[in-house]
Design a protein around this motif. Sequence first.
Motif, PDB file in Angstrom:
ATOM      1  N   GLY A  98       1.038  -1.139  -0.025  1.00  0.00           N
ATOM      2  CA  GLY A  98      -0.103  -0.220  -0.521  1.00  0.00           C
ATOM      3  C   GLY A  98       1.268   1.193   0.059  1.00  0.00           C
ATOM      4  N   PRO A  99       0.359   2.483   0.121  1.00  0.00           N
ATOM      5  CA  PRO A  99      -1.021   3.003  -0.198  1.00  0.00           C
ATOM      6  C   PRO A  99      -1.502   2.348  -2.115  1.00  0.00           C
ATOM      7  CG  PRO A  99       0.092   4.957  -0.512  1.00  0.00           C
ATOM      8  CD  PRO A  99       0.914   3.813  -0.170  1.00  0.00           C
ATOM      9  N   VAL A 100      -2.769   2.216  -2.127  1.00  0.00           N
ATOM     10  CA  VAL A 100      -3.539   2.101  -2.704  1.00  0.00           C
ATOM     11  C   VAL A 100      -3.936   3.604  -3.623  1.00  0.00           C
ATOM     12  CG1 VAL A 100      -6.023   1.979  -3.784  1.00  0.00           C
ATOM     13  CG2 VAL A 100      -5.136   0.581  -2.213  1.00  0.00           C
ATOM     14  N   MET A 101      -2.752   3.775  -4.982  1.00  0.00           N
ATOM     15  CA  MET A 101      -3.119   4.979  -4.821  1.00  0.00           C
ATOM     16  C   MET A 101      -2.711   5.357  -7.001  1.00  0.00           C
ATOM     17  SD  MET A 101       0.941   5.681  -4.874  1.00  0.00           S
ATOM     18  CE  MET A 101       1.178   6.815  -7.027  1.00  0.00           C
ATOM     19  N   ILE A 155      -3.326   2.099  -8.696  1.00  0.00           N
ATOM     20  CA  ILE A 155      -2.101   0.474  -8.537  1.00  0.00           C
ATOM     21  C   ILE A 155      -1.761   0.467  -6.577  1.00  0.00           C
ATOM     22  CG2 ILE A 155      -1.172   1.016 -10.436  1.00  0.00           C
ATOM     23  CD1 ILE A 155       0.845   2.074  -7.657  1.00  0.00           C
ATOM     24  N   VAL A 156      -1.627  -0.197  -6.248  1.00  0.00           N
ATOM     25  CA  VAL A 156      -1.124  -0.275  -5.167  1.00  0.00           C
ATOM     26  C   VAL A 156       0.965  -0.783  -4.786  1.00  0.00           C
ATOM     27  CG1 VAL A 156      -0.856  -2.266  -2.637  1.00  0.00           C
ATOM     28  CG2 VAL A 156      -2.921  -2.058  -4.281  1.00  0.00           C
ATOM     29  N   ALA A 157       0.358   0.499  -4.860  1.00  0.00           N
ATOM     30  CA  ALA A 157       2.350   0.940  -4.079  1.00  0.00           C
ATOM     31  C   ALA A 157       2.782  -0.536  -3.558  1.00  0.00           C
ATOM     32  CB  ALA A 157       2.927   2.272  -3.380  1.00  0.00           C
ATOM     33  N   PRO A 183       6.731  -2.727  -2.955  1.00  0.00           N
ATOM     34  CA  PRO A 183       6.744  -1.320  -2.223  1.00  0.00           C
ATOM     35  C   PRO A 183       6.746  -0.410  -2.801  1.00  0.00           C
ATOM     36  CG  PRO A 183       8.730  -2.362  -2.178  1.00  0.00           C
ATOM     37  CD  PRO A 183       7.882  -3.158  -2.862  1.00  0.00           C
ATOM     38  N   THR A 184       6.605   0.212  -3.541  1.00  0.00           N
ATOM     39  CA  THR A 184       6.914   1.226  -4.434  1.00  0.00           C
ATOM     40  C   THR A 184       6.018   1.142  -5.297  1.00  0.00           C
ATOM     41  OG1 THR A 184       8.667   1.284  -6.103  1.00  0.00           O
ATOM     42  CG2 THR A 184       9.000   1.604  -3.359  1.00  0.00           C
ATOM     43  N   ALA A 185       5.604   2.850  -5.852  1.00  0.00           N
ATOM     44  CA  ALA A 185       4.479   2.199  -7.423  1.00  0.00           C
ATOM     45  C   ALA A 185       5.515   1.765  -8.488  1.00  0.00           C
ATOM     46  CB  ALA A 185       4.176   4.232  -7.237  1.00  0.00           C
ATOM     47  N   GLY A 186       6.362   2.350  -8.530  1.00  0.00           N
ATOM     48  CA  GLY A 186       7.969   2.067  -9.539  1.00  0.00           C
ATOM     49  C   GLY A 186       7.778   0.813  -9.706  1.00  0.00           C
ATOM     50  N   SER A 187       7.850   0.086  -9.042  1.00  0.00           N
ATOM     51  CA  SER A 187       7.714  -1.706  -8.649  1.00  0.00           C
ATOM     52  C   SER A 187       6.610  -2.884  -8.106  1.00  0.00           C
ATOM     53  CB  SER A 187       8.836  -1.942  -7.073  1.00  0.00           C
ATOM     54  OG  SER A 187       8.959  -1.669  -6.673  1.00  0.00           O
ATOM     55  N   CYS A 188       5.216  -1.575  -9.205  1.00  0.00           N
ATOM     56  CA  CYS A 188       3.959  -2.192  -8.167  1.00  0.00           C
ATOM     57  C   CYS A 188       3.806  -3.319  -8.897  1.00  0.00           C
ATOM     58  CB  CYS A 188       3.206  -1.355  -8.519  1.00  0.00           C
ATOM     59  SG  CYS A 188       2.762  -0.281  -9.822  1.00  0.00           S
ATOM     60  N   GLY A 189       4.528  -3.777 -10.018  1.00  0.00           N
ATOM     61  CA  GLY A 189       3.623  -4.932 -10.794  1.00  0.00           C
ATOM     62  C   GLY A 189       4.354  -5.841 -10.805  1.00  0.00           C
ATOM     63  N   ILE A 190       5.756  -6.154  -9.377  1.00  0.00           N
ATOM     64  CA  ILE A 190       5.854  -7.658  -9.438  1.00  0.00           C
ATOM     65  C   ILE A 190       5.088  -8.624  -8.671  1.00  0.00           C
ATOM     66  CG2 ILE A 190       8.059  -8.568  -8.778  1.00  0.00           C
ATOM     67  CD1 ILE A 190       9.659  -5.950  -9.633  1.00  0.00           C
ATOM     68  N   LEU A 191       5.069  -7.815  -7.506  1.00  0.00           N
ATOM     69  CA  LEU A 191       4.454  -8.794  -6.249  1.00  0.00           C
ATOM     70  C   LEU A 191       3.130  -9.774  -7.081  1.00  0.00           C
ATOM     71  CD1 LEU A 191       4.033  -9.478  -3.787  1.00  0.00           C
ATOM     72  CD2 LEU A 191       2.989  -7.785  -2.566  1.00  0.00           C
ATOM     73  N   PRO A 192       2.391  -8.308  -7.554  1.00  0.00           N
ATOM     74  CA  PRO A 192       0.574  -9.292  -7.433  1.00  0.00           C
ATOM     75  C   PRO A 192       0.935  -9.946  -8.775  1.00  0.00           C
ATOM     76  CG  PRO A 192       0.933  -6.426  -7.804  1.00  0.00           C
ATOM     77  CD  PRO A 192       2.095  -6.504  -7.319  1.00  0.00           C
ATOM     78  N   ALA A 193       1.671  -9.181  -9.682  1.00  0.00           N
ATOM     79  CA  ALA A 193       1.460 -10.435 -11.181  1.00  0.00           C
ATOM     80  C   ALA A 193       2.043 -11.649 -10.850  1.00  0.00           C
ATOM     81  CB  ALA A 193       3.241  -9.964 -12.390  1.00  0.00           C
ATOM     82  N   CYS A 194       3.428 -11.691 -10.390  1.00  0.00           N
ATOM     83  CA  CYS A 194       4.060 -13.300  -9.735  1.00  0.00           C
ATOM     84  C   CYS A 194       2.999 -14.130  -8.288  1.00  0.00           C
ATOM     85  CB  CYS A 194       4.794 -13.107  -9.073  1.00  0.00           C
ATOM     86  SG  CYS A 194       6.487 -12.765  -9.438  1.00  0.00           S
ATOM     87  N   VAL A 195       1.836 -13.224  -7.552  1.00  0.00           N
ATOM     88  CA  VAL A 195       0.977 -13.840  -7.175  1.00  0.00           C
ATOM     89  C   VAL A 195      -0.348 -14.275  -7.847  1.00  0.00           C
ATOM     90  CG1 VAL A 195      -0.700 -13.589  -4.671  1.00  0.00           C
ATOM     91  CG2 VAL A 195       1.608 -12.747  -4.532  1.00  0.00           C
ATOM     92  N   LEU A 196      -1.101 -13.052  -8.178  1.00  0.00           N
ATOM     93  CA  LEU A 196      -1.815 -13.796  -9.228  1.00  0.00           C
ATOM     94  C   LEU A 196      -1.421 -14.955  -9.934  1.00  0.00           C
ATOM     95  CD1 LEU A 196      -3.729  -9.872  -9.224  1.00  0.00           C
ATOM     96  CD2 LEU A 196      -4.272 -12.077  -8.283  1.00  0.00           C
ATOM     97  N   ALA A 197      -0.595 -14.498 -10.636  1.00  0.00           N
ATOM     98  CA  ALA A 197      -0.289 -15.682 -12.295  1.00  0.00           C
ATOM     99  C   ALA A 197      -0.594 -17.084 -11.379  1.00  0.00           C
ATOM    100  CB  ALA A 197       0.908 -15.436 -12.636  1.00  0.00           C
ATOM    101  N   VAL A 198       0.512 -17.554 -10.652  1.00  0.00           N
ATOM    102  CA  VAL A 198       0.654 -18.402  -9.334  1.00  0.00           C
ATOM    103  C   VAL A 198      -1.021 -19.115  -9.428  1.00  0.00           C
ATOM    104  CG1 VAL A 198       1.840 -19.738  -7.704  1.00  0.00           C
ATOM    105  CG2 VAL A 198       2.730 -18.284  -8.819  1.00  0.00           C
ATOM    106  N   ALA A 199      -1.592 -17.825  -8.625  1.00  0.00           N
ATOM    107  CA  ALA A 199      -3.068 -17.979  -8.137  1.00  0.00           C
ATOM    108  C   ALA A 199      -4.124 -18.668  -8.794  1.00  0.00           C
ATOM    109  CB  ALA A 199      -3.538 -16.620  -7.108  1.00  0.00           C
TER     110      ALA A 199
END
Lengths: 226, 287
Positions: free
Chosen positions: A8-11, B105-107, B109-125
Amino acid sequence: MGLFDIIGPVMIGPSSSHTAGAARLGRLVRKLAGQEIQEATLYLHGSFAATYRGHGTDKALIAGLLDLPPWDERLRGSFELAKKAGLRYRFVPTDLGEDAHPNTVRFDILCKDGSRHTVTGASVGGGQVEISEIDALRVRFTGERPIIVCRHHDHPGVIAAIAGLLYEARINIGNMQVDRSRETHLAQMYLEIDSFPPPGLEKEIKAIPGIQDAMILRPLEEEQVQ
Amino acid sequence: MTAKDCLEKAAGSSLGELALQLEEDAGTPREDALRKLDSMLTVMEAEVEHACHLPVYSISGLTGGDAYRYDQYRKEGGSLLGEIPALAATYALSASETNAAMGRIVACPTAGSCGILPACVLAVAKVRGIPREKVLLALAGAGLIGELIDEHASLAGAQGGCQAECGSAAAMAAGAIVEMLGGKPEMAFHGAAMAIKNQLGLVCDPVAGLVEIPCIKRNVGGTAIALSAADLALAGVESRIPFDDVVEAMDRVGKALPAALRETAGGGLATTKAGLAMKEKVYGKTE
């Protein structure tokens, strides 16, 4: 840092400091005004001055002045919304000096009731913000806890009187700072308090002999994303 | 807190459960934390699809349309990658392009790296059919890994370079994947350590100072590193250098990086001929 500082945050993208923080800063100014803003000149300093268009910092600041939260998808179209709401604005890249944080904005605003105010604040990273000046009063307001700011004559008893009022209201002081000027014999005090002040406290503080001006700032309550 | 402390506390449990316990100790009840994670997961689900169905372009006009392009290619069966990595690549592009286009998006940990965690978690799930409750716990576990990196190194490109942003995100993702697939907390930390090791020293050199080039593609690279690190960990491969030591190295390496390579757009790809030309396109001639 806790779990939700990491997840987070959602932004709205693209940058937590240049977009989400900018939106929060604008919104804090809107909350301080306590009413609609009709005109705003935004002086952008440092990195904000250099990159505001590419990061959508301008759109985010205006969205904030329109009271939109940092996760609201309407943020991208804030210029159109401003037109509809009758908010006129302009951006002026400027240099606020070496001491200013690289992501600082000075807002000159005209409110609906005709009053004019100047607020200076910065986006200090990760979407967090800090207001440093309100109408020539120096403050340190992050929007997380309420603060009391006052200017008073520098003589014994004024601070004790304020502390007395807070004691009666059972309010704990978390942080305080006093500065004074030898030329004007005026002191400026800044108090961060741990709980919400009761209605009427600002008036009571203003009534203390020796107080020239006082202001209570309430935290920014951010609703959760739907 | 260190990974060593976490492993003692999480014995017989999971990193996600430990993260929720720590939140509860700090005043957020388990149910509230799970509800908050659930609302973030909903935002993640939208951002990883957003730029796949129609081309989405950034506000600067420098980037966009690649999530759509890659997804078409993937659906036609052309991808060299297996089902999960290819889907993760699509998802990472979509989330990052959505961010650059001022989408939600959800940061992490940051906005610039926001793709990695959701991509991995949601693709595997999606491919492995993981139930939602387990995905939420994996996110909590990922958050705990991020907290440890924040405490002992940094999550900000301006302080530690891209290793702090995409490197941390990949470590969090590797840990989350291991957790979702039933690996022990030790294995999650081995996966996280291996992910960081593969990005140690990565510089932050954004063209025109914007969160686009090379950030969007580094999110894709981050998924590949996270997936391979998690796969090794699940196979029982251990990081010879423990997680806490790897993070300590990351901190030292970040501090040794010159300022030009820490998000100032003063070096690396930002000051290449092409990079400078794009900067001029966005801001006009300066100096």
